[in-house]
Design a protein around this motif. Structure first.
Motif, PDB file in Angstrom:
ATOM      1  N   GLY A   1       0.845  -1.189   0.000  1.00 30.34           N
ATOM      2  CA  GLY A   1       0.000   0.000   0.000  1.00 30.34           C
ATOM      3  C   GLY A   1       0.879   1.237   0.000  1.00 30.34           C
ATOM      4  O   GLY A   1       1.855   1.299   0.748  1.00 30.34           O
TER       5      GLY A   1
ATOM      6  N   GLY B   1       0.560   5.628  -0.307  1.00 31.38           N
ATOM      7  CA  GLY B   1      -0.165   6.875  -0.514  1.00 31.38           C
ATOM      8  C   GLY B   1       0.821   8.007  -0.693  1.00 31.38           C
ATOM      9  O   GLY B   1       2.028   7.798  -0.549  1.00 31.38           O
TER      10      GLY B   1
ATOM     11  N   ASN C   1      -5.041  -1.484   2.029  1.00 31.20           N
ATOM     12  CA  ASN C   1      -4.204  -1.058   3.154  1.00 31.20           C
ATOM     13  C   ASN C   1      -4.887   0.108   3.860  1.00 31.20           C
ATOM     14  O   ASN C   1      -5.266   1.087   3.220  1.00 31.20           O
ATOM     15  CB  ASN C   1      -2.816  -0.634   2.643  1.00 31.20           C
ATOM     16  CG  ASN C   1      -1.995   0.084   3.707  1.00 31.20           C
ATOM     17  OD1 ASN C   1      -1.522   1.186   3.485  1.00 31.20           O
ATOM     18  ND2 ASN C   1      -1.837  -0.519   4.862  1.00 31.20           N
TER      19      ASN C   1
ATOM     20  N   SER D   1      -2.070  -0.877   9.290  1.00 35.82           N
ATOM     21  CA  SER D   1      -0.682  -0.446   9.531  1.00 35.82           C
ATOM     22  C   SER D   1      -0.653   0.825  10.356  1.00 35.82           C
ATOM     23  O   SER D   1      -1.682   1.485  10.528  1.00 35.82           O
ATOM     24  CB  SER D   1       0.033  -0.199   8.185  1.00 35.82           C
ATOM     25  OG  SER D   1      -0.611   0.829   7.464  1.00 35.82           O
TER      26      SER D   1
ATOM     27  N   GLY E   1      10.387   2.287   2.457  1.00 32.49           N
ATOM     28  CA  GLY E   1      10.014   3.629   2.011  1.00 32.49           C
ATOM     29  C   GLY E   1       8.936   4.261   2.871  1.00 32.49           C
ATOM     30  O   GLY E   1       8.111   3.580   3.452  1.00 32.49           O
ATOM     31  N   PHE E   2       8.964   5.568   2.935  1.00 34.73           N
ATOM     32  CA  PHE E   2       8.011   6.438   3.658  1.00 34.73           C
ATOM     33  C   PHE E   2       8.049   6.140   5.157  1.00 34.73           C
ATOM     34  O   PHE E   2       9.123   6.080   5.720  1.00 34.73           O
ATOM     35  CB  PHE E   2       6.608   6.330   3.064  1.00 34.73           C
ATOM     36  CG  PHE E   2       5.899   7.685   3.011  1.00 34.73           C
ATOM     37  CD1 PHE E   2       6.372   8.774   3.723  1.00 34.73           C
ATOM     38  CD2 PHE E   2       4.757   7.860   2.247  1.00 34.73           C
ATOM     39  CE1 PHE E   2       5.729  10.011   3.671  1.00 34.73           C
ATOM     40  CE2 PHE E   2       4.095   9.098   2.184  1.00 34.73           C
ATOM     41  CZ  PHE E   2       4.589  10.166   2.900  1.00 34.73           C
TER      42      PHE E   2
ATOM     43  N   GLY F   1      13.232  -3.185   1.841  1.00 34.19           N
ATOM     44  CA  GLY F   1      14.456  -3.601   1.162  1.00 34.19           C
ATOM     45  C   GLY F   1      14.255  -4.721   0.149  1.00 34.19           C
ATOM     46  O   GLY F   1      15.171  -5.073  -0.583  1.00 34.19           O
TER      47      GLY F   1
ATOM     48  N   GLN G   1       6.752  -8.206   1.009  1.00 33.07           N
ATOM     49  CA  GLN G   1       5.964  -7.055   0.553  1.00 33.07           C
ATOM     50  C   GLN G   1       6.944  -6.052  -0.056  1.00 33.07           C
ATOM     51  O   GLN G   1       7.961  -5.727   0.538  1.00 33.07           O
ATOM     52  CB  GLN G   1       5.214  -6.431   1.740  1.00 33.07           C
ATOM     53  CG  GLN G   1       4.666  -5.048   1.428  1.00 33.07           C
ATOM     54  CD  GLN G   1       3.587  -4.577   2.401  1.00 33.07           C
ATOM     55  OE1 GLN G   1       2.509  -5.139   2.438  1.00 33.07           O
ATOM     56  NE2 GLN G   1       3.889  -3.547   3.179  1.00 33.07           N
TER      57      GLN G   1
ATOM     58  N   GLY H   1       7.354  -2.205  -1.830  1.00 37.75           N
ATOM     59  CA  GLY H   1       6.749  -0.911  -2.104  1.00 37.75           C
ATOM     60  C   GLY H   1       7.499  -0.158  -3.186  1.00 37.75           C
ATOM     61  O   GLY H   1       7.018   0.024  -4.308  1.00 37.75           O
ATOM     62  N   THR H   2       8.715   0.258  -2.869  1.00 31.03           N
ATOM     63  CA  THR H   2       9.509   1.082  -3.784  1.00 31.03           C
ATOM     64  C   THR H   2       9.635   0.422  -5.164  1.00 31.03           C
ATOM     65  O   THR H   2       9.543   1.096  -6.187  1.00 31.03           O
ATOM     66  CB  THR H   2      10.895   1.351  -3.162  1.00 31.03           C
ATOM     67  OG1 THR H   2      10.697   1.947  -1.873  1.00 31.03           O
ATOM     68  CG2 THR H   2      11.728   2.278  -4.013  1.00 31.03           C
TER      69      THR H   2
HETATM   70  C1  LIG Z   1       5.734   6.336  -1.515  1.00 32.07           C
HETATM   71  C2  LIG Z   1       5.379   5.367  -0.449  1.00 32.07           C
HETATM   72  C3  LIG Z   1       4.144   5.496   0.174  1.00 32.07           C
HETATM   73  C4  LIG Z   1       3.778   4.611   1.197  1.00 32.07           C
HETATM   74  N1  LIG Z   1       2.551   4.743   1.774  1.00 32.07           N
HETATM   75  C5  LIG Z   1       2.141   3.834   2.704  1.00 32.07           C
HETATM   76  C6  LIG Z   1       0.814   3.858   3.213  1.00 32.07           C
HETATM   77  O1  LIG Z   1      -0.034   4.665   2.829  1.00 32.07           O
HETATM   78  N2  LIG Z   1       0.484   2.919   4.154  1.00 32.07           N
HETATM   79  C7  LIG Z   1       1.395   1.972   4.598  1.00 32.07           C
HETATM   80  O2  LIG Z   1       1.059   1.146   5.433  1.00 32.07           O
HETATM   81  N3  LIG Z   1       2.650   1.946   4.114  1.00 32.07           N
HETATM   82  C8  LIG Z   1       3.025   2.809   3.168  1.00 32.07           C
HETATM   83  N4  LIG Z   1       4.289   2.728   2.619  1.00 32.07           N
HETATM   84  C9  LIG Z   1       5.172   1.613   3.029  1.00 32.07           C
HETATM   85  C10 LIG Z   1       4.922   0.388   2.117  1.00 32.07           C
HETATM   86  O3  LIG Z   1       3.635  -0.119   2.336  1.00 32.07           O
HETATM   87  C11 LIG Z   1       5.941  -0.742   2.314  1.00 32.07           C
HETATM   88  O4  LIG Z   1       5.810  -1.325   3.574  1.00 32.07           O
HETATM   89  C12 LIG Z   1       7.377  -0.294   2.113  1.00 32.07           C
HETATM   90  O5  LIG Z   1       7.475   0.467   0.938  1.00 32.07           O
HETATM   91  C13 LIG Z   1       8.267  -1.531   2.016  1.00 32.07           C
HETATM   92  O6  LIG Z   1       9.596  -1.166   1.845  1.00 32.07           O
HETATM   93  P1  LIG Z   1      10.298  -0.976   0.412  1.00 32.07           P
HETATM   94  O7  LIG Z   1       9.930   0.399  -0.002  1.00 32.07           O
HETATM   95  O8  LIG Z   1      11.725  -1.152   0.700  1.00 32.07           O
HETATM   96  O9  LIG Z   1       9.723  -2.011  -0.496  1.00 32.07           O
HETATM   97  C14 LIG Z   1       4.667   3.587   1.594  1.00 32.07           C
HETATM   98  C15 LIG Z   1       5.901   3.461   0.933  1.00 32.07           C
HETATM   99  C16 LIG Z   1       6.254   4.326  -0.092  1.00 32.07           C
HETATM  100  C17 LIG Z   1       7.562   4.123  -0.782  1.00 32.07           C
END
Ligand SMILES: Cc1cc2nc3c(=O)[nH]c(=O)nc-3n(C[C@H](O)[C@H](O)[C@H](O)COP(=O)(O)O)c2cc1C
Length: 370
Positions: A20, A22, A97, A135, A182-183, A215, A234, A236-237
């Protein structure tokens, strides 16, 4: 073929969750991910951006096929229906999410209620809109509501203590989110290499699955997650920088361009957050050091105590992304941005990841066992 208990529990082909993300949302990305055989997630945080990020709110609604003038429940229903319709041919599985932090509580309750109602009214929705990922908060207050349904419940946590709370709440899949991610990250962060096996040791059993986040972005890291005892990863990036991702081109290009040591941590809406390293985010980090030092010292603060100019700066900087103003933009991303150098189509990317992970896992005994 690579598989895990996560595939059996959720009904997906590959043990990968598209995270997820945002506030731009993942309405289109979720459809592409679900059709590619992984768990696609709709991101709901965009619905909370109505008052202070009107352009992003409008974008979030429109990518979901919804009218921004409609009420929140109708908007959510439209997004759910669009996802169901556009994943029908492949019978894709998807979820949502929902951030359950104090700042998001009211809207979180509405989203979960709307999801449950939509599933009760339509058997196909119930079959394929199958997963709730909570989350950024405590899972326990949600247990009564969620455990009355047949949802697969996942909750994202940053520590062993929080994983044990998930177990108490009856969460089905604990998503261990390491500091690389991320975030938003944790006030007292631990990286995936330590966190994931620790959470596996603490809570994984026949009823509780564990997934790694933070990661994970390719075949090597997916294979590593499985070897560390997780049931999947999971990402994200990695999914943010894809052709179908709903994020602004500026944001996607920022991920692809990030190099060695390409991120830093500074204040986010609900706590510490990881951003791509730019002059703008370095300025935000310097301000964070002065106005929200707990981000670096490991103690939480909130809107009652911090200087709100930090949050205003963040909102202004994310609005700047929408307008394509690169110099004023803040772009959240994980450390894995350093390892991401392309913007592929989701289906091709998923195939590459699972093929690479499978080849690695097949070779492990021949390479390492004498
Ligand atoms: C731009 C961005 C926005 C994110 N927004 C949310 C969010 O709205 N809710 C949430 O639970 N996690 C959010 N995350 C975290 C991701 O769900 C995820 O757990 C995370 O990106 C995993 O790490 P990775 O970026 O290394 O893959 C966000 C991550 C990014 C990069």
């Amino acid at each position: 073929m690579i598989k895990s208990r996560l595939c059996d529990l959720v009904g997906i082909k590959y043990p990968i969750i598209q995270a997820g993300m945002g506030p731009f949302g993942t309405n289109k990305l979720c459809i592409a991910s679900s059709n590619a055989g992984v768990l696609g997630l709709i991101s709901s945080s965009g619905i909370a951006s109505m008052g202070f990020q009107p352009e992003i709110y409008e974008y979030f609604c429109r990518t979901g096929g919804a009218d921004p003038q409609a009420d929140h429940e109708t908007i959510l229903r439209t997004i759910f229906q669009q996802t169901l319709d556009q994943t029908r041919e492949k019978q894709g599985i998807f979820g949502i999410n929902v951030m359950v932090s104090a700042e998001m509580m009211e809207v979180a309750e509405l989203i979960v209620k709307t999801m449950i109602r939509a599933r009760e009214e339509d058997p196909e929705m119930r079959k394929r809109f199958k997963v709730l990922v909570t989350s950024a908060g405590d899972p326990l207050p949600w247990a009564d509501t969620v455990k009355k349904t047949d949802l697969v419940w996942m909750h994202v946590i940053p520590s062993v203590k929080a994983a044990q709370r998930c177990k108490k709440a009856g969460v089905d899949v604990v998503v261990a989110s390491g500091h690389e991610g991320g975030f938003h990250t944790s006030w007292e962060p631990v990286h995936s290499m330590i966190l994931l096996p620790a959470v596996v040791d603490a809570v994984s059993d026949e009823k509780t699955l564990v997934v790694g986040a933070g990661g994970f972005c390719d075949g090597k890291t997916l294979a590593a997650a499985l070897i560390l005892g997780a049931d999947g990863a999971q990402m994200g990036t990695r999914f943010l920088a894809t052709a179908e991702s709903d994020f602004h081109q500026l944001w996607k290009e920022g991920v692809v361009a990030a190099g060695d040591r390409g991120t830093l941590v500074a204040r986010g809406f609900v706590g510490p957050a990881r951003w791509l390293k730019t002059p703008r985010s370095e300025e935000h980090a310097r301000n964070t050091l002065q106005k929200s030092p707990g981000v670096f010292l490991g103690y939480p603060d909130d809107y009652a105590t911090i200087d709100m100019s930090l949050i205003e700066f963040e909102i202004e900087s994310i609005n700047a992304v929408y307008r394509g103003e690169k110099d004023k933009a803040l772009l959240a991303a994980g450390e894995s941005a350093q390892r991401i150098n392309d913007m592929p189509k989701v289906n091709e990317m998923v195939q590459d990841i699972v093929n690479a992970a499978e080849a690695i896992l097949k070779n492990v005994p021949a390479k390492h066992i004498a």
